[in-house]
Write a protein that holds these residues in place. Structure first.
Motif, PDB file in Angstrom:
ATOM      1  N   ILE A   1       0.847  -1.198   0.000  1.00  0.00           N
ATOM      2  CA  ILE A   1       0.000   0.000   0.000  1.00  0.00           C
ATOM      3  C   ILE A   1       0.885   1.252   0.000  1.00  0.00           C
ATOM      4  O   ILE A   1       0.645   2.208  -0.730  1.00  0.00           O
ATOM      5  CB  ILE A   1      -0.935   0.003   1.238  1.00  0.00           C
ATOM      6  CG1 ILE A   1      -1.894  -1.189   1.182  1.00  0.00           C
ATOM      7  CG2 ILE A   1      -1.713   1.311   1.322  1.00  0.00           C
ATOM      8  CD1 ILE A   1      -2.654  -1.439   2.464  1.00  0.00           C
TER       9      ILE A   1
ATOM     10  N   SER B   1       1.298   4.425  -2.830  1.00  0.00           N
ATOM     11  CA  SER B   1       0.503   5.484  -2.221  1.00  0.00           C
ATOM     12  C   SER B   1       0.559   6.811  -2.981  1.00  0.00           C
ATOM     13  O   SER B   1      -0.409   7.554  -3.010  1.00  0.00           O
ATOM     14  CB  SER B   1       0.975   5.729  -0.799  1.00  0.00           C
ATOM     15  OG  SER B   1       2.297   6.242  -0.817  1.00  0.00           O
TER      16      SER B   1
ATOM     17  N   THR C   1      -5.570  -1.415   8.491  1.00  0.00           N
ATOM     18  CA  THR C   1      -5.032  -0.843   7.254  1.00  0.00           C
ATOM     19  C   THR C   1      -5.282  -1.757   6.065  1.00  0.00           C
ATOM     20  O   THR C   1      -5.723  -1.315   5.005  1.00  0.00           O
ATOM     21  CB  THR C   1      -3.515  -0.602   7.393  1.00  0.00           C
ATOM     22  OG1 THR C   1      -3.290   0.227   8.531  1.00  0.00           O
ATOM     23  CG2 THR C   1      -2.956   0.073   6.151  1.00  0.00           C
TER      24      THR C   1
ATOM     25  N   LYS D   1      -9.086  -1.862   5.332  1.00  0.00           N
ATOM     26  CA  LYS D   1      -9.628  -0.610   4.817  1.00  0.00           C
ATOM     27  C   LYS D   1      -8.980  -0.182   3.498  1.00  0.00           C
ATOM     28  O   LYS D   1      -9.651   0.117   2.525  1.00  0.00           O
ATOM     29  CB  LYS D   1      -9.420   0.496   5.861  1.00  0.00           C
ATOM     30  CG  LYS D   1     -10.701   1.303   6.113  1.00  0.00           C
ATOM     31  CD  LYS D   1     -10.407   2.622   6.762  1.00  0.00           C
ATOM     32  CE  LYS D   1     -10.402   2.528   8.269  1.00  0.00           C
ATOM     33  NZ  LYS D   1     -10.415   3.802   8.965  1.00  0.00           N
ATOM     34  N   LEU D   2      -7.639  -0.141   3.471  1.00  0.00           N
ATOM     35  CA  LEU D   2      -6.936   0.384   2.305  1.00  0.00           C
ATOM     36  C   LEU D   2      -6.542  -0.687   1.303  1.00  0.00           C
ATOM     37  O   LEU D   2      -6.463  -0.435   0.114  1.00  0.00           O
ATOM     38  CB  LEU D   2      -5.683   1.148   2.745  1.00  0.00           C
ATOM     39  CG  LEU D   2      -5.903   2.306   3.715  1.00  0.00           C
ATOM     40  CD1 LEU D   2      -4.577   2.920   4.092  1.00  0.00           C
ATOM     41  CD2 LEU D   2      -6.821   3.345   3.115  1.00  0.00           C
TER      42      LEU D   2
ATOM     43  N   CYS E   1     -10.235  -2.560   0.697  1.00  0.00           N
ATOM     44  CA  CYS E   1     -11.340  -1.602   0.559  1.00  0.00           C
ATOM     45  C   CYS E   1     -12.667  -2.233   0.975  1.00  0.00           C
ATOM     46  O   CYS E   1     -13.696  -2.086   0.320  1.00  0.00           O
ATOM     47  CB  CYS E   1     -11.463  -1.074  -0.874  1.00  0.00           C
ATOM     48  SG  CYS E   1      -9.992  -0.246  -1.435  1.00  0.00           S
TER      49      CYS E   1
ATOM     50  N   ARG F   1     -15.949  -2.776   3.186  1.00  0.00           N
ATOM     51  CA  ARG F   1     -16.880  -2.194   4.154  1.00  0.00           C
ATOM     52  C   ARG F   1     -17.550  -3.358   4.867  1.00  0.00           C
ATOM     53  O   ARG F   1     -18.246  -4.141   4.247  1.00  0.00           O
ATOM     54  CB  ARG F   1     -17.960  -1.342   3.469  1.00  0.00           C
ATOM     55  CG  ARG F   1     -17.503  -0.001   2.908  1.00  0.00           C
ATOM     56  CD  ARG F   1     -16.579   0.800   3.785  1.00  0.00           C
ATOM     57  NE  ARG F   1     -17.151   1.185   5.083  1.00  0.00           N
ATOM     58  CZ  ARG F   1     -16.427   1.719   6.062  1.00  0.00           C
ATOM     59  NH1 ARG F   1     -15.134   1.894   5.922  1.00  0.00           N
ATOM     60  NH2 ARG F   1     -17.008   2.061   7.178  1.00  0.00           N
TER      61      ARG F   1
ATOM     62  N   THR G   1      -4.938   3.915  10.956  1.00  0.00           N
ATOM     63  CA  THR G   1      -4.347   3.080   9.917  1.00  0.00           C
ATOM     64  C   THR G   1      -3.028   3.661   9.427  1.00  0.00           C
ATOM     65  O   THR G   1      -2.785   4.857   9.560  1.00  0.00           O
ATOM     66  CB  THR G   1      -5.297   2.945   8.701  1.00  0.00           C
ATOM     67  OG1 THR G   1      -5.748   4.259   8.330  1.00  0.00           O
ATOM     68  CG2 THR G   1      -6.485   2.079   9.030  1.00  0.00           C
TER      69      THR G   1
ATOM     70  N   THR H   1      -1.929   6.899   5.936  1.00  0.00           N
ATOM     71  CA  THR H   1      -3.139   7.707   5.830  1.00  0.00           C
ATOM     72  C   THR H   1      -2.802   9.149   6.166  1.00  0.00           C
ATOM     73  O   THR H   1      -2.098   9.406   7.136  1.00  0.00           O
ATOM     74  CB  THR H   1      -4.218   7.196   6.807  1.00  0.00           C
ATOM     75  OG1 THR H   1      -4.376   5.796   6.609  1.00  0.00           O
ATOM     76  CG2 THR H   1      -5.538   7.883   6.556  1.00  0.00           C
TER      77      THR H   1
END
Ligand SMILES: [Zn+2]
Ligand SMILES: [Zn+2]
Length: 265
Positions: free
Chosen positions: A8, A12, A154, A157-158, A161, A163, A178, A181
């Motif tokens: 990630i 980024s 992290t 979420k990242l 992705c 939910r 996270t 960010t």
């Protein structure tokens, strides 16, 4: 987890300043000696090389260097994972052994994203929730659980992705800081964020500052680590403290002595 988070990080597209900050967050959580989630079998030269890059002053040519910062360490973590768990997908393996029953992951279908997310929702989220079990808030968790929650949060979420389908899970995920960010405050109120910019303990004049290179706490000798790492630096002497260690400090500040030492040098 280290592998996924550095992935990630590498993709980024942050500014030099952001990259440096994120790099330290990752470095201090996974790679320094006694790091909360230390990656096994990382050689000292690899750690020292990263420390050296992070220690030199920021310049615009650093972007590339920063992006490639973790390549050697990533290779080690992949080799390690392959050695131990050849038949499972890397993605779900690294660092999760302690949280999840490995057999639970055996049914994961490679390449099917919808199914992947469903598996992540049903398998990762309960594990994520378990990390918070019994804790009133994030701050009261043990260091290792904090780090693990951040890392897992992290990736969920990242990285994925995802939910979460469950409300409780979604709230926990929102609360969890996270890596990589920009806006760390968000809905998550870090209690210590409200801590004073400056405090005086035993004659020390402490100022709260961000940590971007490896520093060790004078009181407990542990490194200052983590997301939005901050520590108290005494303006008179060389003492650096964790925010949580200020009340435990027993040694007084000796400004006269340090001033004398400065004159001699
Ligand atoms: Zn002092
Ligand atoms: Zn400390």
């Amino acid at each position: 987890l280290f592998y996924l988070i550095t992935d990630i990080y590498q993709n980024s597209g942050g500014t030099t300043k952001e990259l440096r900050k994120w790099a330290y967050e990752i470095f201090s959580t996974f790679l320094i000696p006694n790091a909360p989630l230390s990656v096994p079998n990382i050689d000292q030269p690899i750690v020292q090389a990263i420390d050296k890059v992070l220690s030199c002053p920021a310049n615009s040519e650093q972007d590339d260097q920063l992006k490639r910062l973790f390549i050697a360490a990533r290779q080690v973590s992949v080799d390690d994972a392959n050695d131990h768990l050849t038949d499972f997908r890397q993605k779900r393996q690294i660092g999760l052994g302690t949280v999840f029953d490995r057999n639970m992951l055996a049914g994961v279908v490679v390449g099917d994203r919808a199914k992947e997310l469903k598996v992540a929702d049903t398998l990762l989220m309960p594990g994520f929730e378990r990390l918070f079990a019994g804790a009133a808030d994030f701050e009261s968790l043990e260091t290792r659980s904090q780090a693990l929650a951040c890392a897992l949060g992290t990736v969920i979420k990242l990285g994925l992705c995802l939910r979460p389908s469950c409300n409780v899970h979604e709230k926990l995920l929102d609360k969890c800081p996270t890596f990589v960010t920009k806006d760390k405050s968000g809905k998550f109120k870090i209690k210590s964020m409200a801590s004073k910019r400056s405090v005086q303990v035993k004659g020390h004049q402490f100022l709260l500052n961000n940590v971007n290179v490896t520093v060790y706490c004078y009181h407990c000798r542990e490194a200052v680590w983590g997301i939005n790492a901050q520590a108290y630096f005494c303006t008179n002497c060389d003492v650096v403290l964790h925010k949580q260690c200020t009340s435990a400090l027993t040694d007084s500040c000796y400004p006269a002595q340090t001033q004398k030492a400065k004159q001699q040098t």
